[in-house]
Scaffold this motif. Structure first.
Motif, short mmCIF file in Angstrom:
data_model
loop_
_atom_site.label_atom_id
_atom_site.label_comp_id
_atom_site.label_asym_id
_atom_site.label_seq_id
_atom_site.Cartn_x
_atom_site.Cartn_y
_atom_site.Cartn_z
N ASP A 24 0.86 -1.18 0.00
CA ASP A 24 0.00 0.00 0.00
C ASP A 24 0.91 1.24 0.00
O ASP A 24 1.30 1.75 1.05
N ASP A 26 0.29 4.34 -0.92
CA ASP A 26 -0.32 5.57 -0.40
C ASP A 26 -0.16 5.65 1.11
O ASP A 26 0.19 6.70 1.66
N SER A 27 -0.39 4.53 1.79
CA SER A 27 -0.23 4.51 3.24
C SER A 27 1.24 4.62 3.64
O SER A 27 1.57 5.22 4.67
N HIS A 29 3.48 6.35 2.03
CA HIS A 29 3.75 7.78 1.90
C HIS A 29 3.24 8.53 3.14
O HIS A 29 3.94 9.38 3.71
N LYS A 30 2.04 8.20 3.56
CA LYS A 30 1.44 8.84 4.74
C LYS A 30 2.27 8.55 5.99
O LYS A 30 2.51 9.45 6.83
N THR A 70 9.41 10.05 -1.06
CA THR A 70 8.62 10.75 -0.05
C THR A 70 9.51 11.52 0.91
O THR A 70 9.20 12.66 1.30
#
Length: 297
Positions: A24, A26-27, A29-30, A70
């Motif tokens: 994942d 996106d997660s 990156h978060k 990131t």
């Protein structure tokens, strides 16, 4: 206190997964943003906590590239390069083409083979010769079934100039003190056990590569900085974290800390087999412990 790039709090970041089992991004990156904006000193990618053993070669490369992108040079990066086949580890290092974007590698003691201390030394000699960036050795006998003893660590520190630190997760405080007492000045001892970070810093360790910091980067890194500065508040914070650190390891790492990150809305609560999420009872227990930490903030 001015901390150098590997003093203070490093975070052994988890690898988040989607419900279909894919990484994942996106997660991820978060999560990386969450760590950096909350003041951690550096990030460690593809360690045990990152479930590196369950990732393909292609996934590992993609995870590294995602974190590099990131991070955008905001904090130092350490990447895990370890294994029990010395030639293969050296080959992985030789094939890696992003050393200009990372600051060190972390290499776990060779597992399963149960090498002698001489074999361990020669393993790290090959890795240090191959790596264009500094090397941090990782001693975690509970996982590898072999201990890098104090004499071998000191020998590595004195003879292999490119090896700058040991992440010590042996839990053997006498061994840790022997290393700290006899190491050369340039060589750092880094805690590999969240629960032992405070006492190890009091004995002369330089900080931690943390698991619990995934979920509490600001609070735990503040404790580490306070401990390094000999601020008495650090002892109180150490005990605030004591129960939740014990809790996240009850059913294995990184299942516990992933449960906390799920509760914080940062990731989905997924792991890769043979690892599985924590039980419902432990999930609830961790939630309650998390609320206790939040109430102390």
């Amino acid at each position: 206190m001015t901390l150098n790039k590997f003093e203070g709090t490093g975070i052994a970041i988890i690898t988040p997964f989607l419900d279909n089992g894919d990484v994942d991004f996106d997660s991820l990156h978060k999560l990386v943003d969450f760590q950096i904006t909350n003041g951690v000193n550096y990030l460690v990618v593809l360690g045990t906590t990152g479930e590196a053993a369950a990732l393909s070669k292609e996934e590992k490369a993609a995870v590294i590239n995602s974190v590099i992108e990131t991070n955008n040079n905001r904090v130092p990066l350490v990447v895990g390069f370890g294994g029990n086949n010395t030639r293969e580890v050296v080959a992985q290092i030789n094939q890696f083409n992003s050393f200009d974007k990372i600051d060190a590698i972390l290499s776990v003691a060779p597992y399963y083979n149960k090498p002698s201390q001489e074999g361990i030394f020669l393993h790290y000699k090959e890795i240090a010769s191959a790596s264009p960036v500094p090397v941090i050795i990782y001693n975690v006998p509970g996982r590898t079934s072999v201990n890098i003893n104090a004499d071998t660590t000191i020998r590595i520190a004195n003879e292999l100039n490119n090896v700058i630190a040991v992440k010590e997760a042996s839990g053997n405080m006498e061994q840790i003190m022997q290393i700290i007492k006899n190491k050369p000045d340039h060589f750092m001892v880094i805690s590999g056990d969240d629960a032992l970070t405070y006492p190890m810093i009091q004995l002369g360790a330089s900080g931690v590569i943390s698991v619990i910091g995934n979920a509490f980067p600001n609070e735990f890194s503040t404790m580490v900085t306070q401990a390094l500065e000999r601020n008495n508040q650090a002892l109180q914070t150490h005990y605030h974290f004591f129960d939740i650190i014990k809790g996240i390891f009850e059913e294995g790492n990184p299942a516990g800390v992933k449960a906390l990150l799920h509760q914080k809305g940062i990731i989905l609560n997924n792991l890769r087999l043979p690892l599985v999420p924590v039980s419902e009872s432990l999930y609830k227990k961790l939630h309650n412990l998390k609320e206790e930490i939040n109430s102390m903030a």
